[in-house]
Design a protein around this motif. Structure first.
Motif, PDB file in Angstrom:
ATOM      1  N   ASP A 195       0.818  -1.221   0.000  1.00 48.48           N
ATOM      2  CA  ASP A 195       0.000   0.000   0.000  1.00 48.48           C
ATOM      3  C   ASP A 195       0.848   1.266   0.000  1.00 48.48           C
ATOM      4  O   ASP A 195       0.426   2.313   0.491  1.00 48.48           O
ATOM      5  CB  ASP A 195      -0.977   0.029   1.186  1.00 48.48           C
ATOM      6  CG  ASP A 195      -1.991  -1.094   1.129  1.00 48.48           C
ATOM      7  OD1 ASP A 195      -2.409  -1.442  -0.001  1.00 48.48           O
ATOM      8  OD2 ASP A 195      -2.354  -1.630   2.184  1.00 48.48           O
ATOM      9  N   ASP A 207      -3.663   4.766 -11.425  1.00 42.85           N
ATOM     10  CA  ASP A 207      -3.041   3.455 -11.585  1.00 42.85           C
ATOM     11  C   ASP A 207      -2.129   3.469 -12.803  1.00 42.85           C
ATOM     12  O   ASP A 207      -2.599   3.527 -13.938  1.00 42.85           O
ATOM     13  CB  ASP A 207      -4.127   2.387 -11.751  1.00 42.85           C
ATOM     14  CG  ASP A 207      -3.549   0.988 -11.871  1.00 42.85           C
ATOM     15  OD1 ASP A 207      -2.326   0.840 -11.714  1.00 42.85           O
ATOM     16  OD2 ASP A 207      -4.326   0.042 -12.121  1.00 42.85           O
ATOM     17  N   MET A 209      -0.344   1.063 -13.986  1.00 46.44           N
ATOM     18  CA  MET A 209      -0.122  -0.260 -14.566  1.00 46.44           C
ATOM     19  C   MET A 209      -0.288  -0.233 -16.081  1.00 46.44           C
ATOM     20  O   MET A 209      -1.316   0.191 -16.610  1.00 46.44           O
ATOM     21  CB  MET A 209      -1.106  -1.259 -13.964  1.00 46.44           C
ATOM     22  CG  MET A 209      -1.007  -2.673 -14.533  1.00 46.44           C
ATOM     23  SD  MET A 209       0.520  -3.531 -14.079  1.00 46.44           S
ATOM     24  CE  MET A 209       0.025  -4.195 -12.472  1.00 46.44           C
ATOM     25  N   ARG A 255       2.746  -2.922  -8.700  1.00 43.10           N
ATOM     26  CA  ARG A 255       1.720  -3.284  -7.727  1.00 43.10           C
ATOM     27  C   ARG A 255       2.104  -2.744  -6.360  1.00 43.10           C
ATOM     28  O   ARG A 255       3.273  -2.780  -5.975  1.00 43.10           O
ATOM     29  CB  ARG A 255       1.564  -4.814  -7.638  1.00 43.10           C
ATOM     30  CG  ARG A 255       0.809  -5.410  -8.813  1.00 43.10           C
ATOM     31  CD  ARG A 255       0.481  -6.866  -8.588  1.00 43.10           C
ATOM     32  NE  ARG A 255      -0.314  -7.365  -9.720  1.00 43.10           N
ATOM     33  CZ  ARG A 255      -0.204  -8.573 -10.247  1.00 43.10           C
ATOM     34  NH1 ARG A 255       0.665  -9.412  -9.748  1.00 43.10           N
ATOM     35  NH2 ARG A 255      -0.966  -8.941 -11.248  1.00 43.10           N
ATOM     36  N   SER A 256       1.103  -2.243  -5.639  1.00 40.81           N
ATOM     37  CA  SER A 256       1.289  -1.902  -4.228  1.00 40.81           C
ATOM     38  C   SER A 256       0.413  -2.783  -3.344  1.00 40.81           C
ATOM     39  O   SER A 256       0.510  -2.719  -2.122  1.00 40.81           O
ATOM     40  CB  SER A 256       0.962  -0.423  -3.984  1.00 40.81           C
ATOM     41  OG  SER A 256      -0.385  -0.152  -4.327  1.00 40.81           O
TER      42      SER A 256
END
Length: 307
Positions: A195, A207, A209, A255-256
């Motif tokens: 997070d 985001d 990504m 990714r977190s």
């Protein structure tokens, strides 16, 4: 001297910041478990103050090891480790698909002032041990700044196809799984960094990504001690590769949640095809800093440090 090297032959090279006694990283080239696709990696990596910023063999993915160069889908083989993604069937334990990267020798291992260099030769292999590629790898520590509490690692790899047919670099996304373009240089952060805050040169929030940007920053908070660390990942402009489908600019895999991970993927949306005898060269820089840097501070650091 600011930096010092210790070489445990056949095992690892450790780089130490002598004024503080901090072990900045260990470069481990000793082969490990075959199921985890053996390859060299950096772990632990630490900030100048000694805070840990990598994880090693976490229970969710035993093949995640600090910072390493990977190839999750390579002409039908898995040099990433663990289960292999098969479209329509998910992740399967296909042992006969697991390849490896092997250390063959060092051309330079040196430290001088605030710079350190590790230049290595490696070979890439499928499960049966055939020679698929040679790699020349250079790791260089630079831009060490005790006042701002940061240091940088530049990683350059030149991979030459030794097969008589093309090498096809892919990812789970090129094989049908959305938002899973992980391959290339891959960082796994400590469990405490879950997070964390992520931002790029193009956006503060949202985001990232699968998007493009010259750099991406990840800010995490430590367990066991107060404070934060910031890692800045950059890819060189020359990384945009011209192949049979056109250029292959890097896209960010990040990714977190459920864990901290970053990769400037070289095959996120499309396969990258390397012809026999051709060489794929990629350069990256990772800056490791104490504290929670904001976007303006990261941008200033990137602009002020030439490649």
């Amino acid at each position: 001297m600011t930096l010092a090297l210790t070489h445990a032959h056949g095992d690892r090279i450790t780089v130490v910041h002598e004024p503080t006694g901090t072990e900045l990283f260990a470069y481990v080239y000793r082969p490990e478990a075959a199921w985890e696709a053996p390859k060299p990696y950096l772990h632990p990596i630490r900030t100048l103050s000694g805070a840990l910023v990598t994880d090693y063999r976490p229970n969710d993915h035993r093949w995640h090891k600090g910072l390493q160069l990977t190839a999750s889908h390579l002409s039908g083989q898995n040099l990433w480790g663990g289960n292999t993604y098969v479209h329509g069937e998910g992740y399967l334990p296909l042992h006969e698909k697991i390849g490896s990267m092997a250390h063959t020798g060092f051309d330079e291992v040196s430290a001088d002032g605030d710079r350190a260099v590790i230049a290595e030769r490696l070979t890439w292999h499928p499960y049966d041990g055939e020679l698929w590629a040679d790699e020349e790898r250079r790791l260089e520590v630079s831009h060490l700044d005790a006042d701002t509490g940061c240091w940088s690692l530049t990683w350059t790899s030149a991979v030459t196809n030794r097969r008589t047919e093309p090498l096809r670099f892919g990812s789970p996304t090129t094989h049908g799984r959305p938002a899973a373009g992980y391959t290339g240089l891959f960082w796994r952060g400590p469990r405490a960094f879950r997070d964390g805050r992520v931002f790029t040169a193009e956006a503060d929030g949202g985001d990232p990504m699968g998007t493009q940007a010259p750099w991406l920053a990840y800010v995490g908070e430590h367990d066991g001690r107060d404070g934060h660390a910031t890692l800045v990942f950059e890819h060189a402009a020359a990384n945009d590769h011209a192949g049979e489908k056109g250029t292959h600019p890097a896209h960010w895999f990040v990714r977190s949640d459920p864990f901290a991970a970053v990769a400037p993927s070289w095959a996120f949306h499309d396969e990258l095809v390397l012809a026999p005898g051709d060489t794929l060269t990629r350069s990256y820089r990772v800056t490791v800093a104490d504290g929670a840097w904001d976007r303006e501070r990261v941008a200033a650091q990137v602009e002020g440090t030439a490649w």
